[in-house]
Design an enzyme around this catalytic site. Structure first.
Site, PDB file in Angstrom:
ATOM      1  CG  ASP A 371      42.123  33.368  40.164  1.00  0.00           C
ATOM      2  OD1 ASP A 371      43.045  32.435  40.360  1.00  0.00           O
ATOM      3  OD2 ASP A 371      41.792  33.918  41.172  1.00  0.00           O
ATOM      4  CG  ASP A 564      38.655  37.982  42.380  1.00  0.00           C
ATOM      5  OD1 ASP A 564      38.280  38.088  43.488  1.00  0.00           O
ATOM      6  OD2 ASP A 564      39.621  37.164  42.168  1.00  0.00           O
ATOM      7  CG  ASP A 568      43.102  36.970  38.972  1.00  0.00           C
ATOM      8  OD1 ASP A 568      44.030  36.233  38.927  1.00  0.00           O
ATOM      9  OD2 ASP A 568      42.215  37.170  39.581  1.00  0.00           O
TER      10      ASP A 568
END
Length: 671
Positions: A371, A564, A568
């Protein structure tokens, strides 16, 4: 010749035991009481055995002459048996308990049968007791090495466990009360003085300090905090007094979650450990029955079919030697120890691995999907510009900040920081958060829509695209376009280096996922050197993209996802291995992840992979070493070529070598 070698080894053991006992109290990682006790036992047994070996059988003949025939033989046996009892009584007790609990075939049973048999043969023939005692002595030395290695690894983990706070100071009516952290309610004001651990997550309401985060992150650099900063439990305040408003209960705080992860790590076993457990369950009974057949069948064949003397003692000796050789200690001890040491070494570096199965998966990872926000970038957004605004910039920013005030998204926080004034929540009503698009709320009776271009399109509001790189927050007031705010995120200092390190570690493909626009995403990806980038993704889109990558990859190739945020968590769960940024990551992400990096440095990802690869390499080395030597010596033992001294090496020697090799998993600092 063999006796000379054994005597030399005994002298070495005595000297090593003396050094260990003398230096144990001086080292930080000194031995436990049980380990010291075992060193003393080893020392006494080795010393007594060395003395007895200097006395030949003839040394006891004076007793036969002075007292009665065989008196010397009895005294000789009594002294050797005393030595055997000193070093082996606990193994005999464990073997007996195993029989009582119907778990007969384990290493304790094999050692007990083999050594008692060797001692019995020596009694019958008035022969050499050295073999039986030496086998038990060196086995105990191997067990001590294993215990010490586990202790070292456990110490690395227990250092992490030291983050558990014992108390909290709660301020009530200007007076500090020391209470159990479990008794502190959410919203309470706690006081943390210099040198004390922060017991519960919260936000600083007064004071500033430098925090020692080494126990959580493995990093020695302090982190400066001040009023308004969020802090997590487990850190140590070094320089100042902090007043903190708690944001959650102790049981839900960061320190509690980390401790739970560490305490449960050993329950999740790797395929290698499962293989060894299943192998031992089949192998151990098989070799016991093989040894029994070796003791009975050849003498019976010689006696009934060949007309020869049965030679019972010869074949019994071979069977006992076969048993000692067959003991699977090197495998059943060193393999779990290697994983345990690997998890311990990783935790010392601020990398929490939830189980040895995840360590194994991490070593086989070839695709890393990341991400962007909070993983490769700092997740600290700043307002850079306001464009096409139809009113004063300050007023437009105020309306945007108030509309976003109920959201915990980093972009919302950046708007509040840019606004810089206290927020009156009573001015904000009818808040609607539209996932992946933005927020619609009423501020002072005005309908404020703040979000990306998709939000404007859904409201049929024409908007102006922006030429600047960054996250663009468009605003519409009562349905009319009012302008947009440009918010930029900063790439983490080590992000580019981390991507390069991953490729150097054998990662075949790096992928970046983001909800940002294609322009922003491609610019960041090009700067970092990421192989592929997918932009404009909603949370569900990230899940779909990872599922697609999982379908396309080769069967044995493992895919890791690093994230994080709370969005996610679903992706972390479906990836072959999920890795969360722990320091700033959301609780949901940390819960869903298999590996947690306790600081936000993406370089730790590469280090975690190198630790896993080193650990698995050592596991495979130990399996190969143990099996090759074990089966070779078993064949030699059955043919009568190997004696009890070779059996000692095949069992205890290989175990010590494997344990020492496994201890290398602890040394990961310079990886």
């Amino acid at each position: 010749m063999a006796q000379i070698i054994i005597s030399a080894l005994l002298v070495f053991v005595l000297l090593a035991a003396i050094v260990l006992l003398v230096t144990a109290g001086r080292r930080e990682d000194g031995m436990t009481k049980k380990q010291k006790k075992n060193v003393v036992r080893i020392f006494i047994s080795a010393a007594l055995l060395l003395v007895l070996e200097q006395l030949t059988a003839e040394s006891f003949t004076f007793l036969d002459q002075q007292l009665f025939p065989s008196a010397g033989r009895v005294v000789r046996f009594a002294l050797y048996f005393l030595d055997y009892w000193i070093i082996g009584h606990d193994i005999l007790a464990k073997a007996w308990r195993g029989i009582q609990n119907k778990r007969v075939f384990d290493e304790n049973f094999l050692m007990a049968v083999a050594t008692v048999g060797a001692m019995t043969l020596a009694i019958v023939e008035n022969g050499d007791y050295l073999e039986g005692i030496a086998v038990m002595l060196f086995y105990q030395i191997g067990e001590w090495f294993q215990s010490y290695a586990v202790g070292r690894s456990r110490k690395n983990i227990s250092n992490l466990m030291d983050i558990r706070p014992d108390y909290a100071h709660v301020e009530k009516d200007g007076v500090l009360e020391t209470v159990d952290p479990d008794d502190v309610a959410v919203g309470s004001i706690i006081v943390v003085q210099p040198g004390e651990k922060i017991p519960i997550d919260g936000t600083i309401v007064e004071g500033k300090s430098s925090l020692n985060t080494a126990a959580l992150t493995g990093e020695s650099l302090p982190r400066d905090v001040e009023e308004g900063d969020a802090v997590i439990s487990g850190c140590i305040s070094m320089t100042g007094v902090l007043k903190i408003r708690t944001s959650r209960e102790f049981g839900e705080s960061t320190v509690s979650k980390i401790l739970d992860l560490v305490e449960n790590a050993s329950s999740r076993k790797s395929k290698s450990e499962d293989f060894i457990s299943q192998f031992a369950r089949i192998y151990t009974p098989a070799v016991c029955y093989s040894a029994l057949a070796l003791a009975l069948l050849p003498p019976l064949v010689r006696m009934f079919f060949m007309g020869l003397a049965p030679a019972w003692t010869v074949w019994l000796y071979r069977a006992l030697t076969f048993l000692v050789i067959s003991c699977p200690c090197a495998l059943v001890i060193s393999i779990p120890l290697s994983f345990f040491a690997g998890i311990g070494g990783a935790s010392k570096e601020g990398i929490l691995v939830k189980g040895s199965n995840y360590l194994e998966l991490l070593s086989k990872t070839k695709i890393v999907v990341m991400d962007k926000t909070g993983t490769l970038t700092q997740g600290v957004f700043e307002v850079n510009a306001l464009h096409h605004n139809t009113m004063e910039k300050s007023k437009l920013l105020e309306l945007a900040a108030l509309a976003e005030s109920a959201s915990s998204h980093p972009i919302s926080k950046s708007l509040l920081r840019a606004y810089g004034k206290p927020v009156d929540r009573q001015r904000v009503t009818e808040i609607q958060e539209i996932s992946g698009k933005g927020i619609i709320a009423k501020v002072d009776g005005i309908s404020v829509a703040a979000g990306n271009s998709k939000l404007m399109e859904s409201l049929n509001t024409p908007y102006h695209p922006c030429h600047m790189t960054g996250t663009i927050i468009h605003l519409a007031l009562d349905g009319d376009y009012a302008g947009h705010i440009v918010i930029a995120d900063r790439v983490k200092p080590h992000a580019k280096e981390a991507v390069q390190a991953l490729k150097a570690d054998g990662i075949q493909k790096t992928v970046m996922l983001t909800g940002d626009t294609k322009k922003v995403a491609q610019e960041v990806a090009a700067d970092l050197g990421v192989d592929a980038v997918y932009s404009d993704l909603l949370p569900a889109g990230k899940v779909e993209k990872v599922e697609e990558l999982l379908r396309e990859k080769p069967t044995k190739t493992k895919l890791a996802f690093v994230g994080d945020g709370i969005n996610d968590a679903p992706v972390l769960s479906i990836a072959d291995i999920g890795i969360a940024m722990g320091a700033m990551g959301s609780d949901a992400a940390i819960e869903a992840a298999d590996v947690v990096l306790m600081d936000d440095d993406p370089l730790k990802l590469s280090k975690a992979i190198r630790i896993a690869k080193k650990c698995l390499g050592i596991v495979y080395q130990n399996i190969a070493l143990a099996l090759v030597i074990k089966f070779a010596c078993l064949g030699l033992g059955a043919l009568g070529i190997a004696n009890m001294y070779l059996a000692i090496f095949a069992d205890v020697g290989v175990m010590v070598i494997a344990v020492l090799n496994a201890m290398r998993c602890l040394w990961v600092k310079n990886l």
